[in-house]
Design a protein around this motif. Sequence first.
Motif, mmCIF file in Angstrom:
data_model
loop_
_atom_site.group_PDB
_atom_site.id
_atom_site.type_symbol
_atom_site.label_atom_id
_atom_site.label_comp_id
_atom_site.label_asym_id
_atom_site.label_seq_id
_atom_site.Cartn_x
_atom_site.Cartn_y
_atom_site.Cartn_z
ATOM 1 N N GLY A 1 7.498 -14.696 -1.307
ATOM 2 C CA GLY A 1 8.239 -14.047 -0.228
ATOM 3 C C GLY A 1 7.283 -13.322 0.690
ATOM 4 N N GLU A 2 7.894 -12.629 1.641
ATOM 5 C CA GLU A 2 7.133 -11.943 2.675
ATOM 6 C C GLU A 2 6.330 -10.772 2.084
ATOM 7 O OE1 GLU A 2 6.995 -13.419 5.480
ATOM 8 O OE2 GLU A 2 5.824 -11.846 6.473
ATOM 9 N N LEU A 3 6.921 -10.067 1.120
ATOM 10 C CA LEU A 3 6.244 -8.900 0.541
ATOM 11 C C LEU A 3 4.881 -9.294 -0.013
ATOM 12 C CD1 LEU A 3 6.057 -5.998 -0.586
ATOM 13 C CD2 LEU A 3 7.383 -6.751 -2.556
ATOM 14 N N MET A 4 4.884 -10.298 -0.878
ATOM 15 C CA MET A 4 3.634 -10.704 -1.529
ATOM 16 C C MET A 4 2.692 -11.354 -0.531
ATOM 17 S SD MET A 4 2.946 -9.938 -4.511
ATOM 18 C CE MET A 4 1.222 -9.944 -4.937
ATOM 19 N N LYS A 5 3.287 -12.040 0.439
ATOM 20 C CA LYS A 5 2.465 -12.713 1.446
ATOM 21 C C LYS A 5 1.648 -11.675 2.231
ATOM 22 C CE LYS A 5 3.368 -15.530 5.355
ATOM 23 N NZ LYS A 5 4.518 -16.004 6.133
ATOM 24 N N GLN A 6 2.340 -10.632 2.672
ATOM 25 C CA GLN A 6 1.631 -9.607 3.453
ATOM 26 C C GLN A 6 0.613 -8.859 2.607
ATOM 27 O OE1 GLN A 6 3.692 -7.142 6.169
ATOM 28 N NE2 GLN A 6 4.989 -8.785 6.947
ATOM 29 N N ILE A 7 0.973 -8.621 1.344
ATOM 30 C CA ILE A 7 0.009 -7.944 0.460
ATOM 31 C C ILE A 7 -1.236 -8.824 0.311
ATOM 32 C CG2 ILE A 7 -0.439 -7.195 -1.904
ATOM 33 C CD1 ILE A 7 2.490 -6.298 -2.074
ATOM 34 N N ASN A 8 -1.003 -10.106 0.080
ATOM 35 C CA ASN A 8 -2.135 -11.027 -0.084
ATOM 36 C C ASN A 8 -3.010 -11.095 1.171
ATOM 37 O OD1 ASN A 8 -1.391 -11.594 -2.667
ATOM 38 N ND2 ASN A 8 -0.519 -13.620 -2.230
ATOM 39 N N SER B 1 -9.797 -1.208 -14.585
ATOM 40 C CA SER B 1 -10.008 -2.451 -13.821
ATOM 41 C C SER B 1 -8.719 -3.199 -13.530
ATOM 42 C CB SER B 1 -10.977 -3.387 -14.546
ATOM 43 O OG SER B 1 -12.135 -2.705 -14.910
ATOM 44 N N ILE B 2 -7.653 -2.457 -13.262
ATOM 45 C CA ILE B 2 -6.400 -3.119 -12.896
ATOM 46 C C ILE B 2 -6.448 -3.414 -11.398
ATOM 47 C CG2 ILE B 2 -3.882 -2.819 -12.704
ATOM 48 C CD1 ILE B 2 -4.147 -1.016 -15.261
ATOM 49 N N LYS B 3 -6.282 -4.685 -11.051
ATOM 50 C CA LYS B 3 -6.443 -5.089 -9.652
ATOM 51 C C LYS B 3 -5.100 -5.365 -8.951
ATOM 52 C CE LYS B 3 -11.096 -5.722 -9.609
ATOM 53 N NZ LYS B 3 -11.364 -4.721 -10.651
ATOM 54 N N THR B 4 -4.030 -5.306 -9.709
ATOM 55 C CA THR B 4 -2.712 -5.615 -9.150
ATOM 56 C C THR B 4 -2.346 -4.632 -8.034
ATOM 57 O OG1 THR B 4 -2.131 -6.405 -11.319
ATOM 58 C CG2 THR B 4 -0.304 -5.993 -9.826
ATOM 59 N N PRO B 5 -1.840 -5.152 -6.905
ATOM 60 C CA PRO B 5 -1.520 -4.259 -5.791
ATOM 61 C C PRO B 5 -0.489 -3.200 -6.159
ATOM 62 C CG PRO B 5 -0.815 -6.528 -5.346
ATOM 63 C CD PRO B 5 -1.632 -6.566 -6.578
ATOM 64 N N LYS C 1 -7.077 3.249 -2.659
ATOM 65 C CA LYS C 1 -7.030 1.827 -2.318
ATOM 66 C C LYS C 1 -5.649 1.231 -2.600
ATOM 67 C CE LYS C 1 -11.883 0.828 -3.184
ATOM 68 N NZ LYS C 1 -12.652 0.708 -4.444
ATOM 69 N N VAL C 2 -4.596 1.963 -2.264
ATOM 70 C CA VAL C 2 -3.267 1.423 -2.531
ATOM 71 C C VAL C 2 -2.938 0.298 -1.535
ATOM 72 C CG1 VAL C 2 -2.450 3.614 -3.457
ATOM 73 C CG2 VAL C 2 -2.020 3.073 -1.068
ATOM 74 N N ALA C 3 -2.030 -0.591 -1.975
ATOM 75 C CA ALA C 3 -1.647 -1.718 -1.113
ATOM 76 C C ALA C 3 -0.570 -1.310 -0.123
ATOM 77 C CB ALA C 3 -1.153 -2.869 -1.976
ATOM 78 N N GLY C 4 0.090 -0.193 -0.412
ATOM 79 C CA GLY C 4 1.152 0.233 0.483
ATOM 80 C C GLY C 4 1.918 1.404 -0.085
ATOM 81 N N ILE C 5 3.038 1.692 0.558
ATOM 82 C CA ILE C 5 3.853 2.847 0.168
ATOM 83 C C ILE C 5 5.295 2.379 -0.035
ATOM 84 C CG2 ILE C 5 4.761 5.086 0.920
ATOM 85 C CD1 ILE C 5 1.828 5.412 0.691
ATOM 86 N N HIS C 6 5.867 2.823 -1.137
ATOM 87 C CA HIS C 6 7.287 2.565 -1.383
ATOM 88 C C HIS C 6 8.054 3.831 -1.019
ATOM 89 C CE1 HIS C 6 10.993 1.196 -3.028
ATOM 90 N NE2 HIS C 6 11.008 2.088 -3.997
ATOM 91 N N THR C 7 8.881 3.738 0.038
ATOM 92 C CA THR C 7 9.598 4.930 0.484
ATOM 93 C C THR C 7 11.003 4.958 -0.108
ATOM 94 O OG1 THR C 7 10.494 3.819 2.441
ATOM 95 C CG2 THR C 7 8.372 4.907 2.686
ATOM 96 N N MET C 8 11.410 6.136 -0.533
ATOM 97 C CA MET C 8 12.748 6.296 -1.095
ATOM 98 C C MET C 8 13.445 7.409 -0.333
ATOM 99 S SD MET C 8 11.640 6.069 -5.102
ATOM 100 C CE MET C 8 9.902 6.414 -4.904
#
Lengths: 229, 311
Positions: free
Chosen positions: B7-14, B212-216, B282-289
């Motif tokens: 989907g778009e979420l993972m695409k943009q992260i990648n 060494s966790i690389k997951t976004p 080095k976060v991949a983004g922000i989850h807003t609530m």
Amino acid sequence: MIIVKQKHLSKILEMTKDFKKLLIVGCDGCASVVQVGGERQAKILKSLLEMEKKMKGEEPTAIKAISILRQCDRQISATALKPWMEDYDGILCLGCGVGVQTLAEICESTPVIPGTDTKFLGMHDTKSDKFYEMCSACGDCLLFETGGICPITRCAKSLLNGPCGGQTEGKCEVGGWKNDCAWILIYNRLKERGRLDLFTKFRAPRDYRVSEHPREASIDSDEGKSSNE
Amino acid sequence: MSSEAYGELMKQINQGRFVFTGELEPVKTTNLEEVIEGARTLKDHVVAVNITDNPTAFGYMNALVPSYLIQREAGVEAVYQMTTRDRNRLALISDVLAAGALGIKNILALTGDHTTVGDTPQAKPVFDLDSAGFVYMLKKMVDEGLDLNNNKIEEPPKFNIGIAAAPNANPLEPEILKIERKVKLGADFIQTQCVYSVEQAENFMEAIETYSIKTPILIGVAPFKSIGMMEWMVKFVPGIKVPKEIQDVLRKAKKAGGKEPVYEANTEIFGELLKGIRKSTKVAGIHTMAIGFEWIVPKIIERAGFRTSKG
Ligand code: SF4
Ligand code: SF4
């Protein structure tokens, strides 16, 4: 041992109100250790029931209190009940749920009423004088890889790969952060032993067929052994 | 080692873009207008929106329907949250297949708060799988086209798998080890519970890097809808650490003139927080609530000096 609690007196009165002759049967096993269902408690309960009826001006019930070595043993119970069972129209059992059902199988024509609620399998800590639930008889014990602490029973969610996000400073969200989080206990113990590999290992979803009800086991044959590879 | 994007979420992260996600909560109603309206508000500012699954064990509408509808009606990609609290593995498989049929692209695999903390505390909790077991199941369904028992799935679903994390967990190490385990099992992205200071985010990310966790990772940020809500959280939710300065600024704003100044103070505080997190981690983004006041999300993002994730 099996932890039982006596039901409220008003509940017991309600359940036994139709009986003219009531036999109270205690158990000298677990129920007596938790001071709920032994001979002494059976006698105390007899007096209490008699007093209540008297105070209310109701017709007295003829009550006898006895106790059995181990209600969960069918033969022992049958022998102990034999002299009495014909004479009473109701039996109030102070053993655990196994005891109630064992007595009910023996005295087919007489109603057997549970005088207790069976709570859990627990450890008695005489210092705090409390009982703690330790095992839920899951049928597939994994204590060897959890530092001797049972997550099935002591983690409120029975997680295999905990702790969950609800733990805070080692306390569990269930019950308002008062009880220990089992998974933090496990983590601490395994860390102390240099065995965090057991903590990080993935435990795949369990096979619940091993605890499908009703279960049976036998002493001699392999049927009694768990067959999980 | 980036994951295949469905989907778009993972695409943009990648693609290395800094992403925002939002959150919406279907409640005890059959009316979904508010949720869809919320999705429309968030649409141009976030790449995807989480739909909560009976949060804090309150019995609300099933999350799959709104997940589907915000995609169809508002054109926003959903992160369908699923807990293992209310479903055994049969029910999980059913819902996962249904989600696949409805074009859901992301599933957030959760254990879920215990039934006893919710509005139906008498319920029997399920917890047949835990979140790790659920990730394992999802990965098998997506990659191998098999269910837990290796039964073949005709047309396997394709999702990216998300997990939650508690950045303020204390002790932190068991939490990190748990994340590591779920990453190994196949989690594609991580959304965290909320932090209230850059330092909290830094400490967490430092621990993540040590392992060494690389997951976004999308760090959770939750502005306060009201002072009452803040006071309640500070008082009753252990583990939530709202720095005193933030509390003071918000209280002052309330005294100064009620709602509007509080919203403005929120925008300021959380805008700065976003900026700080982006700058020093080095976060991949922000989850807003911001349940019920989604309109503040674009303001906070703007205040932080970001173009929106679609911009
Ligand atoms: S793992 Fe199973 S058998 Fe072992 S203590 Fe826990 S519930 Fe009992
Ligand atoms: S806080 Fe700990 S004991 Fe409580 S449910 Fe979560 S993992 Fe289990």
